[in-house]
Design an enzyme around this catalytic site. Structure first.
Site, PDB file in Angstrom:
ATOM      1  N   LYS A  50    -114.151  17.651  48.638  1.00  0.00           N
ATOM      2  CA  LYS A  50    -114.635  18.226  49.904  1.00  0.00           C
ATOM      3  C   LYS A  50    -116.018  18.835  49.702  1.00  0.00           C
ATOM      4  O   LYS A  50    -116.915  18.661  50.534  1.00  0.00           O
ATOM      5  CB  LYS A  50    -113.639  19.291  50.416  1.00  0.00           C
ATOM      6  CG  LYS A  50    -112.354  18.672  50.943  1.00  0.00           C
ATOM      7  CD  LYS A  50    -111.258  19.675  51.257  1.00  0.00           C
ATOM      8  CE  LYS A  50    -109.982  18.941  51.653  1.00  0.00           C
ATOM      9  NZ  LYS A  50    -108.856  19.809  51.972  1.00  0.00           N
ATOM     10  N   GLN A  94    -107.012  25.872  51.213  1.00  0.00           N
ATOM     11  CA  GLN A  94    -106.355  24.688  50.652  1.00  0.00           C
ATOM     12  C   GLN A  94    -104.868  24.956  50.463  1.00  0.00           C
ATOM     13  O   GLN A  94    -104.466  25.991  49.928  1.00  0.00           O
ATOM     14  CB  GLN A  94    -107.034  24.325  49.311  1.00  0.00           C
ATOM     15  CG  GLN A  94    -106.578  23.003  48.723  1.00  0.00           C
ATOM     16  CD  GLN A  94    -106.910  21.790  49.589  1.00  0.00           C
ATOM     17  OE1 GLN A  94    -107.895  21.766  50.307  1.00  0.00           O
ATOM     18  NE2 GLN A  94    -106.076  20.759  49.520  1.00  0.00           N
ATOM     19  N   ASP A 117    -109.585  22.802  59.864  1.00  0.00           N
ATOM     20  CA  ASP A 117    -108.423  22.008  59.460  1.00  0.00           C
ATOM     21  C   ASP A 117    -107.510  21.732  60.660  1.00  0.00           C
ATOM     22  O   ASP A 117    -106.630  20.880  60.586  1.00  0.00           O
ATOM     23  CB  ASP A 117    -107.600  22.769  58.403  1.00  0.00           C
ATOM     24  CG  ASP A 117    -107.743  22.188  57.005  1.00  0.00           C
ATOM     25  OD1 ASP A 117    -108.065  20.993  56.883  1.00  0.00           O
ATOM     26  OD2 ASP A 117    -107.530  22.944  56.037  1.00  0.00           O
TER      27      ASP A 117
END
Ligand code: GUN
Length: 279
Positions: A50, A94, A117
């Site tokens: 990422k 995460q 997200d």
């Protein structure tokens, strides 16, 4: 029939290029904060990829790696500070988080306007109602893969294996928005193969190596493999027995190089979208 591969790497590259071009026209570069608690080996790889993508497209990345034994309060405090920082456009925590941390509470602490997200309940609610808000990156990337292959979605039967909040459930909503007829199957589904054999579009997201076999696939189906597993020889593989399934399907995603790069490309898209609201 031998299926064609859906080249997620190429499709993702084109999306990242579009993001990069648009960022070059902005007054201020977008910034993404990536928070990781502990160093789960898979998470370390995902986070590295990422951050690499951010560098490539011109997004500033801020990495916060916290020790495995960090308290939930300490993580919430980190999120609060990032929420208040006007220079931050996106916040990503995460997953998975260590077991002692309540992931739901953490995801809901993120400012929904920075929730790139798309996991905050506010964005989930929008997805289920108006179709607005940040869309979870993996299912949003799968829609892009389907469109890139010219697969018709409206009126087709899409069958999803798995009902996770990250993939299965939002995938169903996005396919529904595209006017597919959607079936979600899961561990309690009976006669599973009878369902999967009806799928024009089959999305496998259950985390079981090579679970989808050729006899479970309708001839000519488009098969999307979200799995990331190790086979009996320790080799990376998906949820689909691709060698066999590609003799039946029309399109199949490879693992790696299918869905994975799309998740990251869509994270770049969401971060850009967020930044544009704050220029
Ligand atoms: N863990 C596995 N997939 C994802 C994802 O898309 N986002 C985050 N934050 N964590 C994940």
């Amino acid at each position: 029939m031998t299926a064609q591969w859906i080249d997620g790497r190429e499709i993702a590259k084109a999306i990242r290029l579009g993001v990069k071009e648009e960022i070059s026209t902005l007054v201020r570069k977008p910034a993404l904060a990536v928070v990781m608690v502990g160093e789960n080996p898979a998470s370390v790889v995902y986070v590295r990829n990422k951050i690499k993508a951010c560098q490539e497209v011109g997004i500033t990345s801020i990495e916060r790696v916290m020790p495995q034994d960090s308290t939930e309060e300490c993580l919430l405090e980190t999120i609060r500070a990032l929420n208040e920082d006007n220079g931050i456009d996106g916040i990503l925590v995460q997953l998975p988080l260590p077991a002692h941390i309540n992931a739901k509470a953490v995801l809901e602490a993120i400012d929904p306007n920075k929730d790139v997200d798309g996991f905050h309940i506010f964005n989930t609610g929008k997805l289920f109602t108006t179709g607005e808000g940040f869309k979870p990156c993996t299912p949003a990337g799968i829609i892009e893969l389907l469109k890139a292959t010219g697969t018709p979605i409206a009126g087709r039967h899409a069958v999803i294996l798995g009902r996770s909040n990250i993939v299965g459930k939002p995938m169903a909503m996005l396919l529904l928005q595209e006017n597919a007829t959607v079936t979600i199957t899961h561990s309690h589904t009976q006669e599973l193969a009878a369902h999967t054999r009806q799928a024009d579009i089959l999305v496998a997201a259950i985390g079981r190596a090579k679970f989808v076999t050729a006899d479970m696939v309708k001839p000519g189906a488009v098969v999307i493999d979200v799995g990331m597993n190790r086979d009996e020889n320790g080799k990376l593989c998906g949820d689909v027995d691709t060698d066999a399934v590609k003799e039946v399907a029309s399109w199949v995603t490879p693992v790696p190089g299918g869905v994975g790069p799309m998740t990251i490309a869509m994270l770049m898209v969401n971060t850009l979208t967020s930044a544009k609201t704050r220029q």
